[in-house]
Write a protein that holds these residues in place. Structure first.
Motif, short mmCIF file in Angstrom:
data_model
loop_
_atom_site.label_atom_id
_atom_site.label_comp_id
_atom_site.label_asym_id
_atom_site.label_seq_id
_atom_site.Cartn_x
_atom_site.Cartn_y
_atom_site.Cartn_z
N PRO A 1 0.84 -1.20 0.00
CA PRO A 1 0.00 0.00 0.00
C PRO A 1 0.88 1.25 0.00
O PRO A 1 2.04 1.21 0.42
N LEU A 2 0.32 2.36 -0.44
CA LEU A 2 1.06 3.62 -0.52
C LEU A 2 1.30 4.16 0.89
O LEU A 2 0.36 4.33 1.67
N ASP A 3 2.56 4.45 1.21
CA ASP A 3 2.93 4.94 2.53
C ASP A 3 2.56 6.41 2.70
O ASP A 3 2.54 7.18 1.73
N ILE A 4 2.32 6.81 3.95
CA ILE A 4 1.96 8.19 4.23
C ILE A 4 2.53 8.63 5.58
O ILE A 4 2.58 7.86 6.53
N CYS A 5 2.99 9.88 5.62
CA CYS A 5 3.40 10.55 6.85
C CYS A 5 2.37 11.63 7.13
O CYS A 5 2.07 12.44 6.25
N VAL A 6 1.84 11.67 8.34
CA VAL A 6 0.84 12.66 8.71
C VAL A 6 1.41 13.56 9.80
O VAL A 6 1.75 13.09 10.89
N LEU A 7 1.51 14.84 9.49
CA LEU A 7 2.06 15.81 10.43
C LEU A 7 0.97 16.35 11.34
O LEU A 7 -0.12 16.70 10.89
N THR A 8 1.27 16.41 12.64
CA THR A 8 0.35 16.97 13.62
C THR A 8 1.13 17.50 14.80
O THR A 8 2.22 17.00 15.11
N GLU A 9 0.58 18.50 15.47
CA GLU A 9 1.21 19.02 16.68
C GLU A 9 0.82 18.22 17.90
O GLU A 9 1.41 18.37 18.97
N LYS A 10 -0.13 17.33 17.76
CA LYS A 10 -0.61 16.54 18.89
C LYS A 10 0.32 15.35 19.18
O LYS A 10 0.94 14.80 18.27
N ASP A 11 0.38 14.95 20.44
CA ASP A 11 1.12 13.76 20.83
C ASP A 11 0.18 12.56 20.75
O ASP A 11 -0.62 12.32 21.66
N VAL A 12 0.25 11.84 19.66
CA VAL A 12 -0.55 10.62 19.49
C VAL A 12 0.26 9.47 20.07
O VAL A 12 1.39 9.23 19.65
N ASN B 1 -7.75 19.66 10.36
CA ASN B 1 -8.07 20.60 11.45
C ASN B 1 -6.98 20.71 12.50
O ASN B 1 -7.24 21.21 13.61
N ASP B 2 -5.75 20.27 12.19
CA ASP B 2 -4.66 20.41 13.15
C ASP B 2 -4.37 21.89 13.38
O ASP B 2 -4.33 22.70 12.45
N ALA B 3 -4.13 22.27 14.65
CA ALA B 3 -3.95 23.68 15.01
C ALA B 3 -2.70 24.29 14.38
O ALA B 3 -2.68 25.48 14.07
N VAL B 4 -1.65 23.50 14.19
CA VAL B 4 -0.40 24.02 13.65
C VAL B 4 -0.26 23.73 12.16
O VAL B 4 0.06 24.62 11.37
N TYR B 5 -0.50 22.48 11.75
CA TYR B 5 -0.25 22.07 10.37
C TYR B 5 -1.49 22.10 9.48
O TYR B 5 -1.38 22.00 8.26
N GLY B 6 -2.66 22.22 10.08
CA GLY B 6 -3.90 22.04 9.34
C GLY B 6 -4.12 22.98 8.17
O GLY B 6 -4.84 22.64 7.24
N ASN B 7 -3.51 24.17 8.19
CA ASN B 7 -3.73 25.14 7.12
C ASN B 7 -2.73 25.04 5.98
O ASN B 7 -2.86 25.73 4.97
N TYR B 8 -1.72 24.17 6.13
CA TYR B 8 -0.76 23.99 5.03
C TYR B 8 -1.43 23.25 3.88
O TYR B 8 -2.15 22.27 4.09
N THR B 9 -1.17 23.72 2.66
CA THR B 9 -1.76 23.07 1.48
C THR B 9 -0.72 22.55 0.50
O THR B 9 -1.07 21.83 -0.44
N ASP B 10 0.55 22.88 0.71
CA ASP B 10 1.61 22.39 -0.19
C ASP B 10 2.92 22.26 0.59
O ASP B 10 3.16 23.01 1.54
N ILE B 11 3.74 21.33 0.16
CA ILE B 11 4.99 21.04 0.85
C ILE B 11 5.91 22.25 0.92
O ILE B 11 6.68 22.41 1.86
N ASP B 12 5.83 23.13 -0.06
CA ASP B 12 6.68 24.33 -0.08
C ASP B 12 6.39 25.26 1.09
O ASP B 12 7.21 26.12 1.42
N GLN B 13 5.23 25.13 1.70
CA GLN B 13 4.88 25.98 2.84
C GLN B 13 5.46 25.46 4.16
O GLN B 13 5.50 26.21 5.14
N LEU B 14 5.90 24.22 4.18
CA LEU B 14 6.44 23.65 5.41
C LEU B 14 7.80 24.25 5.73
O LEU B 14 8.57 24.58 4.82
N PRO B 15 8.15 24.37 7.01
CA PRO B 15 9.52 24.73 7.37
C PRO B 15 10.49 23.72 6.75
O PRO B 15 10.24 22.51 6.79
#
Length: 209
Positions: free
Chosen positions: A95-106, A139-153
C-alpha cells in the motif's frame, strides 16, 4: 450490533480511502514517534504485527502508516520512471505509505485519521518505487492550514528525508538501501494517490482472476 458488522475491518482492504479522496484521505497509522519498535500490518490477517525492533537511533518524525485500498504497482511507478527517464522501475507491491504531520502527541498506532495530502518524497528501495505521501492532520492547530509542501519549514522536510534515507541502513556498511530522488507538491501527490488507487483495483481484479 448486526452479525454482518461484528468484526474488525481489514485496514488495507476494508477501510475506505474516503469519498473526497484524494483531496481528503483516510490514513491507517501503524507507528508514532514514541515507538521504539516498528509495527506493520500483517497483510493476511489485518492485525498489527511487530516488524522489527529499532536497533539504532531512528525515530519516525511523524505519524506513519499507509492509505487503504491503494497499491504501489505499474501505474504509480510510471511517475518515477518519467521523473528519471527510465522504464525499469516497478512499484514495491505494498500500500502507498503516508506521513501525517500533527502538533498533537498521538500515543499509539492502529488508528485511522483524516488528512490532507500536501506533497511527497520520491524514493527508491532496492530499485522499486517507494513514495512517501506527506499529509497534514485535518483541522490540526499548527499544520492544518498547510496546502503544499513548499509551505512547510525546511527543517521538517529535511527531517523526513533524513529518516527515510537512513532508517534501513546498518552502521558500518557502505550500502544505502533507500535512495532519495526528489520531493513533489500537492498536485503530484494527489496524482500518485489516484494511480495507486487504480493499481489497487487492477491488483484485486488479478487476484480474482
Amino acid at each position: 450490533m448486526k452479525p454482518d458488522t461484528a468484526h474488525k475491518a481489514h485496514p488495507w482492504h476494508g477501510i475506505s480511502l474516503g469519498p473526497d479522496a484524494p483531496e481528503e484521505i483516510t490514513a491507517f497509522i501503524e507507528i508514532v514517534p514514541t515507538d521504539t519498535v516498528k509495527y506493520e500490518v500483517d497483510k493476511e490477517s489485518g492485525y498489527l504485527s511487530l516488524d522489527r525492533p529499532q536497533k539504532f537511533s531512528n525515530i519516525v518524525p511523524s505519524l506513519y502508516g499507509f492509505l487503504p485500498r491503494t497499491y504501489c504497482g505499474p501505474k504509480m511507478a510510471e511517475m518515477t520512471n518519467l521523473a528519471l527517464a527510465r522504464y525499469d522501475i516497478d512499484g514495491d507491491g505494498d500500500p502507498l505509505d503516508i506521513c501525517v504531520l500533527t502538533e498533537k502527541d498521538v500515543t499509539h498506532g492502529d488508528i485511522i485519521v483524516k488528512a490532507h495530502p500536501i506533497g511527497g518524497l520520491r524514493l527508491l528501495d532496492h530499485n522499486q518505487a517507494d513514495d512517501k505521501i506527506i499529509a497534514v492532520l485535518k483541522n490540526d492547530a499548527v499544520y492544518g492550514n498547510y496546502t503544499d509542501i513548499d509551505q512547510l519549514p525546511k527543517d521538517i522536510v529535511r527531517r523526513l528525508m533524513h529518516y527515510f534515507t537512513t532508517y534501513k541502513d546498518i552502521p558500518g556498511e557502505n550500502t544505502k538501501r533507500m535512495v532519495f530522488i526528489s520531493t513533489y507538491g500537492a498536485t503530484e501527490a494527489k496524482e500518485v494517490i489516484r494511480r495507486s488507487q487504480e493499481d489497487y483495483k487492477d491488483y484485486i481484479a488479478a487476484l480474482k482472476d
